[in-house]
Design a protein around this motif. Sequence first.
Motif, PDB file in Angstrom:
ATOM      1  N   LEU A 145      76.237  48.959  84.326  1.00  0.00           N
ATOM      2  CA  LEU A 145      75.175  49.948  84.356  1.00  0.00           C
ATOM      3  C   LEU A 145      75.624  51.122  85.219  1.00  0.00           C
ATOM      4  CD1 LEU A 145      71.846  47.933  84.718  1.00  0.00           C
ATOM      5  CD2 LEU A 145      73.230  48.390  82.690  1.00  0.00           C
ATOM      6  N   GLU A 146      75.539  52.320  84.652  1.00  0.00           N
ATOM      7  CA  GLU A 146      75.898  53.507  85.417  1.00  0.00           C
ATOM      8  C   GLU A 146      74.720  53.912  86.292  1.00  0.00           C
ATOM      9  OE1 GLU A 146      77.632  58.054  84.901  1.00  0.00           O
ATOM     10  OE2 GLU A 146      77.344  56.782  83.127  1.00  0.00           O
ATOM     11  N   VAL A 147      74.982  54.069  87.568  1.00  0.00           N
ATOM     12  CA  VAL A 147      73.936  54.406  88.543  1.00  0.00           C
ATOM     13  C   VAL A 147      74.209  55.796  89.102  1.00  0.00           C
ATOM     14  CG1 VAL A 147      72.753  53.712  90.658  1.00  0.00           C
ATOM     15  CG2 VAL A 147      73.739  51.963  89.144  1.00  0.00           C
ATOM     16  N   ASN A 148      73.214  56.649  89.027  1.00  0.00           N
ATOM     17  CA  ASN A 148      73.313  57.993  89.615  1.00  0.00           C
ATOM     18  C   ASN A 148      72.928  57.871  91.087  1.00  0.00           C
ATOM     19  OD1 ASN A 148      73.199  60.701  90.297  1.00  0.00           O
ATOM     20  ND2 ASN A 148      71.960  61.304  88.537  1.00  0.00           N
ATOM     21  N   ILE A 149      73.852  57.339  91.852  1.00  0.00           N
ATOM     22  CA  ILE A 149      73.547  56.915  93.211  1.00  0.00           C
ATOM     23  C   ILE A 149      73.239  58.090  94.135  1.00  0.00           C
ATOM     24  CG2 ILE A 149      75.913  56.934  94.106  1.00  0.00           C
ATOM     25  CD1 ILE A 149      73.308  54.119  94.643  1.00  0.00           C
ATOM     26  N   ALA A 150      73.737  59.284  93.803  1.00  0.00           N
ATOM     27  CA  ALA A 150      73.494  60.459  94.652  1.00  0.00           C
ATOM     28  C   ALA A 150      72.391  61.351  94.098  1.00  0.00           C
ATOM     29  CB  ALA A 150      74.780  61.259  94.824  1.00  0.00           C
ATOM     30  N   ASN A 151      71.723  60.886  93.044  1.00  0.00           N
ATOM     31  CA  ASN A 151      70.616  61.648  92.444  1.00  0.00           C
ATOM     32  C   ASN A 151      71.041  63.067  92.056  1.00  0.00           C
ATOM     33  OD1 ASN A 151      68.859  59.457  92.828  1.00  0.00           O
ATOM     34  ND2 ASN A 151      68.254  60.186  94.854  1.00  0.00           N
ATOM     35  N   GLU A 152      72.186  63.183  91.425  1.00  0.00           N
ATOM     36  CA  GLU A 152      72.681  64.489  91.005  1.00  0.00           C
ATOM     37  C   GLU A 152      72.083  64.869  89.653  1.00  0.00           C
ATOM     38  OE1 GLU A 152      77.010  65.421  92.157  1.00  0.00           O
ATOM     39  OE2 GLU A 152      76.995  63.266  91.823  1.00  0.00           O
ATOM     40  N   ALA A 153      71.576  66.076  89.559  1.00  0.00           N
ATOM     41  CA  ALA A 153      70.927  66.526  88.328  1.00  0.00           C
ATOM     42  C   ALA A 153      71.907  66.617  87.160  1.00  0.00           C
ATOM     43  CB  ALA A 153      70.272  67.881  88.565  1.00  0.00           C
ATOM     44  N   THR A 154      73.172  66.801  87.453  1.00  0.00           N
ATOM     45  CA  THR A 154      74.167  66.985  86.395  1.00  0.00           C
ATOM     46  C   THR A 154      74.807  65.676  85.944  1.00  0.00           C
ATOM     47  OG1 THR A 154      75.876  67.377  88.062  1.00  0.00           O
ATOM     48  CG2 THR A 154      74.742  69.303  87.167  1.00  0.00           C
ATOM     49  N   LYS A 155      74.428  64.559  86.540  1.00  0.00           N
ATOM     50  CA  LYS A 155      75.064  63.278  86.223  1.00  0.00           C
ATOM     51  C   LYS A 155      74.137  62.386  85.395  1.00  0.00           C
ATOM     52  CE  LYS A 155      78.931  63.622  88.775  1.00  0.00           C
ATOM     53  NZ  LYS A 155      79.049  63.000  90.096  1.00  0.00           N
ATOM     54  N   TYR A 156      74.760  61.557  84.570  1.00  0.00           N
ATOM     55  CA  TYR A 156      74.028  60.538  83.830  1.00  0.00           C
ATOM     56  C   TYR A 156      73.819  59.325  84.728  1.00  0.00           C
ATOM     57  CZ  TYR A 156      75.272  63.158  79.602  1.00  0.00           C
ATOM     58  OH  TYR A 156      75.425  64.141  78.644  1.00  0.00           O
ATOM     59  N   GLY A 157      72.977  58.404  84.266  1.00  0.00           N
ATOM     60  CA  GLY A 157      72.829  57.137  84.962  1.00  0.00           C
ATOM     61  C   GLY A 157      71.413  56.837  85.397  1.00  0.00           C
ATOM     62  N   PHE A 158      71.192  55.574  85.694  1.00  0.00           N
ATOM     63  CA  PHE A 158      69.912  55.130  86.229  1.00  0.00           C
ATOM     64  C   PHE A 158      69.785  55.551  87.685  1.00  0.00           C
ATOM     65  CE2 PHE A 158      70.957  52.056  82.887  1.00  0.00           C
ATOM     66  CZ  PHE A 158      69.777  52.039  82.147  1.00  0.00           C
ATOM     67  N   MET A 159      68.606  55.940  88.084  1.00  0.00           N
ATOM     68  CA  MET A 159      68.347  56.117  89.497  1.00  0.00           C
ATOM     69  C   MET A 159      68.359  54.753  90.185  1.00  0.00           C
ATOM     70  SD  MET A 159      68.031  59.353  89.979  1.00  0.00           S
ATOM     71  CE  MET A 159      68.918  59.973  88.544  1.00  0.00           C
ATOM     72  N   LYS A 160      68.645  54.742  91.463  1.00  0.00           N
ATOM     73  CA  LYS A 160      68.764  53.466  92.173  1.00  0.00           C
ATOM     74  C   LYS A 160      67.516  52.608  92.022  1.00  0.00           C
ATOM     75  CE  LYS A 160      68.915  53.391  96.745  1.00  0.00           C
ATOM     76  NZ  LYS A 160      69.433  53.465  98.150  1.00  0.00           N
ATOM     77  N   GLU A 161      66.349  53.257  92.078  1.00  0.00           N
ATOM     78  CA  GLU A 161      65.094  52.516  92.007  1.00  0.00           C
ATOM     79  C   GLU A 161      64.791  51.991  90.598  1.00  0.00           C
ATOM     80  OE1 GLU A 161      64.190  56.983  91.824  1.00  0.00           O
ATOM     81  OE2 GLU A 161      65.485  55.623  93.004  1.00  0.00           O
ATOM     82  N   GLU A 162      65.559  52.440  89.596  1.00  0.00           N
ATOM     83  CA  GLU A 162      65.346  51.984  88.219  1.00  0.00           C
ATOM     84  C   GLU A 162      66.202  50.787  87.838  1.00  0.00           C
ATOM     85  OE1 GLU A 162      64.370  56.291  86.093  1.00  0.00           O
ATOM     86  OE2 GLU A 162      66.460  55.594  86.208  1.00  0.00           O
ATOM     87  N   VAL A 163      67.177  50.463  88.676  1.00  0.00           N
ATOM     88  CA  VAL A 163      68.206  49.507  88.265  1.00  0.00           C
ATOM     89  C   VAL A 163      67.652  48.102  88.059  1.00  0.00           C
ATOM     90  CG1 VAL A 163      70.325  48.354  89.005  1.00  0.00           C
ATOM     91  CG2 VAL A 163      70.106  50.834  89.241  1.00  0.00           C
ATOM     92  N   PHE A 164      66.787  47.635  88.948  1.00  0.00           N
ATOM     93  CA  PHE A 164      66.280  46.266  88.797  1.00  0.00           C
ATOM     94  C   PHE A 164      65.513  46.095  87.490  1.00  0.00           C
ATOM     95  CE2 PHE A 164      67.349  45.950  93.241  1.00  0.00           C
ATOM     96  CZ  PHE A 164      67.683  44.609  93.395  1.00  0.00           C
ATOM     97  N   ASP A 165      64.671  47.072  87.155  1.00  0.00           N
ATOM     98  CA  ASP A 165      63.931  46.994  85.901  1.00  0.00           C
ATOM     99  C   ASP A 165      64.867  47.080  84.707  1.00  0.00           C
ATOM    100  OD1 ASP A 165      61.509  46.713  87.188  1.00  0.00           O
ATOM    101  OD2 ASP A 165      60.936  48.830  86.994  1.00  0.00           O
ATOM    102  N   ALA A 166      65.899  47.908  84.818  1.00  0.00           N
ATOM    103  CA  ALA A 166      66.864  48.034  83.723  1.00  0.00           C
ATOM    104  C   ALA A 166      67.605  46.715  83.502  1.00  0.00           C
ATOM    105  CB  ALA A 166      67.860  49.154  84.021  1.00  0.00           C
ATOM    106  N   VAL A 167      68.000  46.081  84.575  1.00  0.00           N
ATOM    107  CA  VAL A 167      68.679  44.790  84.458  1.00  0.00           C
ATOM    108  C   VAL A 167      67.752  43.755  83.834  1.00  0.00           C
ATOM    109  CG1 VAL A 167      69.664  42.866  85.758  1.00  0.00           C
ATOM    110  CG2 VAL A 167      70.330  45.216  86.307  1.00  0.00           C
ATOM    111  N   ASP A 168      66.499  43.724  84.261  1.00  0.00           N
ATOM    112  CA  ASP A 168      65.536  42.776  83.705  1.00  0.00           C
ATOM    113  C   ASP A 168      65.366  42.965  82.201  1.00  0.00           C
ATOM    114  OD1 ASP A 168      65.030  41.445  86.066  1.00  0.00           O
ATOM    115  OD2 ASP A 168      63.276  42.657  86.584  1.00  0.00           O
ATOM    116  N   TYR A 169      65.422  44.211  81.753  1.00  0.00           N
ATOM    117  CA  TYR A 169      65.286  44.504  80.325  1.00  0.00           C
ATOM    118  C   TYR A 169      66.566  44.139  79.563  1.00  0.00           C
ATOM    119  CZ  TYR A 169      64.689  47.192  76.010  1.00  0.00           C
ATOM    120  OH  TYR A 169      64.609  47.565  74.683  1.00  0.00           O
ATOM    121  N   ILE A 170      67.701  44.620  80.045  1.00  0.00           N
ATOM    122  CA  ILE A 170      68.947  44.483  79.304  1.00  0.00           C
ATOM    123  C   ILE A 170      69.424  43.037  79.252  1.00  0.00           C
ATOM    124  CG2 ILE A 170      71.394  45.158  79.286  1.00  0.00           C
ATOM    125  CD1 ILE A 170      70.476  47.870  80.474  1.00  0.00           C
ATOM    126  N   ARG A 171      69.115  42.265  80.281  1.00  0.00           N
ATOM    127  CA  ARG A 171      69.582  40.870  80.289  1.00  0.00           C
ATOM    128  C   ARG A 171      68.952  40.054  79.174  1.00  0.00           C
ATOM    129  NH1 ARG A 171      66.252  37.013  82.830  1.00  0.00           N
ATOM    130  NH2 ARG A 171      64.351  37.864  83.758  1.00  0.00           N
TER     131      ARG A 171
END
Length: 230
Positions: free
Chosen positions: A121-147
Amino acid sequence: MLAANLEEVEQRIKAAALRAGRNPEDITLIAVSKTKPVEMIQEIYDCGIREFGENKVQEICTKSEILPKDINWHMIGHLQRNKVKQVIDKACLIHSVDSLRLADEISSQAVKKGIEVDILLEVNIANEATKYGFMKEEVFDAVDYIRELPGITIRGLMTSAPFVANSEDNREYFHDLKQLCVDLRAKNIDNSTIEFLSMGMTNDYEVAIEEGATHVRVGTAIFGEREYSI
């Protein structure tokens, strides 16, 4: 020249690992070969490297037909949903799963092909507007869905940290991604083995290793500056 570049990178990886009390053999170097001709990739292959990273599906498809079959191709760039079916049976690991819709498409195509696809899972760990990825706070829900999706195994997390002049400026982001990985692993999530941390590139891979990277994506330090003629 390429062999000397590679040797220097490998020595730096070893030194960074040892500084962090880690086994250098636990670090996977991915030679980022995007835009580079097959002759240069072959030269690095002949030095013993088998892990290569590409940003574009077409380059993986073309180069995998020409170069030795024991190369492990890593899809490290943004992956469009309409290109998934072309790459899922060619890439050993998709580093850049940045949305639930992309995960859905990977699952759908994996089921059609009867294969299991390893992803990060790509995480936009620095919250950059120009980058793709999940925000840090979205990762747990994303994992729960994708698993719950068939045909996918979550192997860990990836990030592209900000481009900085001083690599120390990215240490906090690498530390945060490592902690996120630890927190996910503590949940013992089914259909996932949260063990890979793909972080660190030419300008900051040593700091990334010190903070827990298992995979570093190094292109310029090995191959030289990018060429955009392809």
